[in-house]
Each structure stands twice: as C-alpha cells, then as structure tokens.
Write a protein that holds these residues in place. Structure first.
Motif, PDB file in Angstrom:
ATOM      1  N   MET A  46       8.241  16.007  -1.615  1.00  7.50           N
ATOM      2  CA  MET A  46       6.901  15.357  -1.313  1.00  7.50           C
ATOM      3  C   MET A  46       6.272  14.421  -2.422  1.00  7.50           C
ATOM      4  O   MET A  46       6.009  15.009  -3.521  1.00  7.50           O
ATOM      5  N   LEU A  47       6.186  13.063  -1.986  1.00  7.60           N
ATOM      6  CA  LEU A  47       5.799  12.007  -3.398  1.00  7.60           C
ATOM      7  C   LEU A  47       5.019  11.142  -2.595  1.00  7.60           C
ATOM      8  O   LEU A  47       5.186  10.461  -1.467  1.00  7.60           O
ATOM      9  N   ASN A  48       3.874  10.984  -3.382  1.00  2.00           N
ATOM     10  CA  ASN A  48       3.092   9.632  -3.164  1.00  2.00           C
ATOM     11  C   ASN A  48       3.441   8.599  -4.629  1.00  2.00           C
ATOM     12  O   ASN A  48       3.548   9.355  -5.677  1.00  2.00           O
ATOM     13  N   ILE A  49       3.543   7.479  -4.415  1.00  7.34           N
ATOM     14  CA  ILE A  49       3.974   6.734  -5.300  1.00  7.34           C
ATOM     15  C   ILE A  49       3.296   5.341  -5.614  1.00  7.34           C
ATOM     16  O   ILE A  49       3.073   4.800  -4.499  1.00  7.34           O
ATOM     17  N   LEU A  50       2.611   4.833  -6.891  1.00  4.75           N
ATOM     18  CA  LEU A  50       2.029   3.558  -6.766  1.00  4.75           C
ATOM     19  C   LEU A  50       2.878   2.748  -7.864  1.00  4.75           C
ATOM     20  O   LEU A  50       3.196   3.216  -9.073  1.00  4.75           O
ATOM     21  N   ALA A  51       3.116   1.528  -7.542  1.00  4.40           N
ATOM     22  CA  ALA A  51       3.863   0.880  -8.505  1.00  4.40           C
ATOM     23  C   ALA A  51       3.232  -0.658  -8.678  1.00  4.40           C
ATOM     24  O   ALA A  51       2.922  -1.321  -7.605  1.00  4.40           O
ATOM     25  N   SER A  52       3.138  -1.035  -9.951  1.00  2.00           N
ATOM     26  CA  SER A  52       2.589  -2.449 -10.114  1.00  2.00           C
ATOM     27  C   SER A  52       3.092  -3.310 -11.178  1.00  2.00           C
ATOM     28  O   SER A  52       3.788  -2.547 -11.999  1.00  2.00           O
ATOM     29  N   SER A  76       2.151  -8.479 -17.047  1.00  2.00           N
ATOM     30  CA  SER A  76       2.513  -8.605 -18.479  1.00  2.00           C
ATOM     31  C   SER A  76       4.337  -8.086 -18.856  1.00  2.00           C
ATOM     32  O   SER A  76       4.624  -7.534 -19.739  1.00  2.00           O
ATOM     33  N   ASP A  77       5.076  -8.496 -17.755  1.00  3.01           N
ATOM     34  CA  ASP A  77       6.461  -8.374 -17.715  1.00  3.01           C
ATOM     35  C   ASP A  77       6.767  -6.646 -17.674  1.00  3.01           C
ATOM     36  O   ASP A  77       7.728  -6.121 -18.172  1.00  3.01           O
ATOM     37  N   GLU A  78       5.717  -5.826 -17.192  1.00  4.95           N
ATOM     38  CA  GLU A  78       6.173  -4.303 -17.370  1.00  4.95           C
ATOM     39  C   GLU A  78       5.547  -3.738 -16.087  1.00  4.95           C
ATOM     40  O   GLU A  78       4.780  -4.334 -15.299  1.00  4.95           O
ATOM     41  N   TRP A  79       6.417  -3.017 -15.597  1.00  8.07           N
ATOM     42  CA  TRP A  79       5.925  -2.130 -14.540  1.00  8.07           C
ATOM     43  C   TRP A  79       5.243  -0.878 -14.838  1.00  8.07           C
ATOM     44  O   TRP A  79       5.497  -0.259 -15.892  1.00  8.07           O
ATOM     45  N   ILE A  80       4.195  -0.423 -13.934  1.00  3.40           N
ATOM     46  CA  ILE A  80       3.566   0.988 -14.312  1.00  3.40           C
ATOM     47  C   ILE A  80       3.641   1.534 -12.849  1.00  3.40           C
ATOM     48  O   ILE A  80       3.228   1.066 -11.876  1.00  3.40           O
ATOM     49  N   ILE A  81       4.122   2.654 -13.035  1.00  6.62           N
ATOM     50  CA  ILE A  81       4.442   3.622 -11.777  1.00  6.62           C
ATOM     51  C   ILE A  81       3.681   4.930 -11.973  1.00  6.62           C
ATOM     52  O   ILE A  81       4.163   5.826 -12.887  1.00  6.62           O
ATOM     53  N   HIS A  82       2.879   5.255 -11.105  1.00  7.32           N
ATOM     54  CA  HIS A  82       2.373   6.625 -11.056  1.00  7.32           C
ATOM     55  C   HIS A  82       2.951   7.459  -9.848  1.00  7.32           C
ATOM     56  O   HIS A  82       2.940   7.085  -8.766  1.00  7.32           O
ATOM     57  N   ILE A  83       3.661   8.515 -10.319  1.00  8.96           N
ATOM     58  CA  ILE A  83       4.224   9.366  -9.331  1.00  8.96           C
ATOM     59  C   ILE A  83       3.352  10.500  -9.113  1.00  8.96           C
ATOM     60  O   ILE A  83       2.699  11.378  -9.940  1.00  8.96           O
ATOM     61  N   PHE A  84       3.016  11.040  -8.031  1.00 10.93           N
ATOM     62  CA  PHE A  84       2.168  12.162  -7.561  1.00 10.93           C
ATOM     63  C   PHE A  84       2.996  12.986  -6.643  1.00 10.93           C
ATOM     64  O   PHE A  84       3.194  13.113  -5.568  1.00 10.93           O
ATOM     65  N   PRO A  85       3.535  14.116  -7.294  1.00  6.36           N
ATOM     66  CA  PRO A  85       4.260  15.124  -6.586  1.00  6.36           C
ATOM     67  C   PRO A  85       3.289  15.958  -5.846  1.00  6.36           C
ATOM     68  O   PRO A  85       2.228  16.332  -6.384  1.00  6.36           O
TER      69      PRO A  85
END
Ligand SMILES: [Zn+2]
Length: 311
Positions: free
Chosen positions: A225-231, A234-243
């Motif tokens: 079970m996951l919720n994920i945010l990705a953005s 500046s040439d980088e990804w930021i990914i927040h993963i909520f298990p």
C-alpha cells in the motif's frame, strides 16, 4: 508545443467549454480551508463537497465490477477531451478538482492500478509537466478506480509537504550516493520516505528495492500500500513515498457522532486533508488527525529498518 504548453491549452479549453469543469473549478474558489498547527508543520483542512463520490467510493471488487469504468474512453463524457502522452496514456482535466489545476492521466487500456513497471512513467510525467506534482494512489489506499491504471497531477505550490521539505526542519539526510539522496522524517506524524536525485535509473531501482522490502510485510495484497508524490525541478526529481498500513481509519466506519468521513490518499498525506462533509470540516481536531495518521501510516520503528542500505 511541449507537454506543458499543450496541457495548459487543454486545461483552459476544458474549463471554458465543458460545463461540469467550468462549474466545479469556479466552485473551488469558494472552498473553505483552515489550518491545524503542529510542532514544525501545518495541515490544511479543505471542505470540498465535490469530492464525496471519490472519498466514499466503494472500492471492493464486487462494486467495482458492477459499475462502468469512468476512466475508460467509451464511458467518459463526450465533452472531456484528452491529450496523448506516450506511452499509452492520456492526460485529462479532472472535473472534480482539489487543486486549481487538477489532471488525471489515464492508461489507454483498462488495466489494473499497479505501480510495478510504471514508476518510470511517473518520473517521465513529472519531467514533462514541471508545474505539477504527479501523484499515485495504490489500488487499496485511495484509488477510486483500482481497476484502471492512472496517475493524477495537481499544480505545485499547494501541498504543504513541498515547503516542509525545502525548509528541512523535520527531515534529514539518511544516506546518499553520488547523484541520489534518501531522506527520512521525524515528528511529521505520517511515515514518509523521500528520494531526491537527477539519475532516473537510480531512482527507479531505489524505489523498486524499497517496494520489494515493503511488499514482504504485506504479502496478502496485490501490491504494497503506497501513496506517492513526484515532482521535477532544477534537473532533479523529488519523490515522497508514503507507505500505508490501512486505507480508511476507524472513524470512517463509525455510525455515531464520532464518524469522520476521511479517506486519506496522496493529497491528504501531502498535507491537505479533504473533508467532503461540512460537519467533519468543523469538528476535526489535532488529536483526531494524530490518531488517524497512526492508524494508516507507518511509524519510524516500522519504516527505518526498510531504509537500511537502500541506496
Ligand atoms: Zn477502465
């Protein structure tokens, strides 16, 4: 035109010409919000009656099989136009918005909601639409169409987690390796893991490794079970993963006045808590949110062991 420009054009067209979208985006301007202040961060509560269908959606297999899939092209409203996104997906304007700009990106074929093999596409989308946060809700933790693969996207500058990560008060670097970083959070109420980096392949492999470890603790489920945010910026990804360990908290099912109709998914985990009923918007307190978060998300004792040597 690039995807960003074409999406902007699609959005403006749909809001202008599609009555349902026009009405609902106008109504969003009057939506009520309030802040609940925690130590080091805020949660925003949004009273959004338009989200009742999604929040209260029956997502058991029987109910899903009994309804026509609202993401399949043949069942979508005629006025809803799409923009093709390779490979095999279509960008749509979400007519029941939480964000000022809210998109649904749907697979062209009716296939189950699964992140395995699709995380790479999520990163591609984030790069193609840098004005948006792309989000994914697992089939058992927030997706109201668990039978049809899709992402959603909402304009940046709305979810509190963006600023919470930038100001960095509650997060610290767990580990890093050349062009990838792993961040952990303390005192944020909900368990979250953050990946940051410019190398897509490394991000995908760190994500997959995390999924595999987490899946081992939830072997009876179609996917962990996951919720994920990705953005992307500046040439980088930021990914927040909520298990997650639970979809809906006990308050959702109560049949007395302790009931709170809250069905947490990526947006809520990102810091905007959606209450489709006004009574819940008015009565929800800090202690309710602390309790709900502890029911649905992992604490650091459960989460940190999953991060050892992840990179
Ligand atoms: Zn479908």
């Amino acid at each position: 035109m690039n995807y960003s420009e074409r999406t902007e054009k699609l959005f403006n067209n749909q809001v202008e010409k599609w009555e349902l979208a026009n009405t609902n985006y106008k109504q969003l301007e009057n939506v009520k919000t309030r802040s609940i202040i925690f130590d080091g961060f805020n949660l925003l509560i949004q009273f959004n009656p338009g989200r009742i269908t999604s929040s209260a959606a029956k997502v058991d297999t029987k109910s899903i099989q009994a309804r026509p899939c609202f993401l399949c092209e043949r069942n979508r409203p005629e006025q809803q136009k799409g923009l093709a996104f390779a490979p095999g997906m279509t960008i749509l304007v979400n007519p029941f918005p939480i964000f000022k700009k809210h998109l649904t990106i749907v697979a062209d074929s009716h296939t189950n909601q699964r992140i395995a093999g699709n995380f790479n596409t999520m990163l591609k989308l984030a790069k193609a639409l840098p004005e948006y946060q792309i989000f994914y809700n697992g089939p058992q933790c927030g997706a109201s169409a668990p039978d049809h693969f899709h992402f959603q996207a909402g304009n940046k500058g709305f979810l509190p987690i963006e600023e919470d990560f930038t100001d960095g008060k509650l997060c610290r670097l767990n580990s890093s390796r050349e062009d990838i970083e792993l961040w952990q959070w303390t005192g944020y109420q909900r368990g979250v893991v953050t990946l940051k980096g410019s190398n897509k392949n490394k991000l995908v492999s760190a994500f997959e490794k995390f999924c595999k470890r987490f899946a081992a603790t939830q072997s009876d489920r179609p996917e962990p079970m996951l919720n994920i945010l990705a953005s992307f910026s500046s040439d980088e990804w930021i990914i927040h993963i909520f298990p997650r360990k639970l979809h809906r908290p006990s308050q959702f099912f109560a049949d007395d006045n302790s009931k709170i109709l809250l069905s947490p998914a990526s947006v809520d985990m990102g810091g905007v808590v959606i209450t489709p009923r006004e009574e819940d918007f008015l009565k929800i307190r800090k202690k309710d949110l602390v309790d709900i978060c502890s029911q649905i998300s992992l604490n650091n004792n459960e989460l940190l062991p999953l991060l050892i040597d992840l990179l």
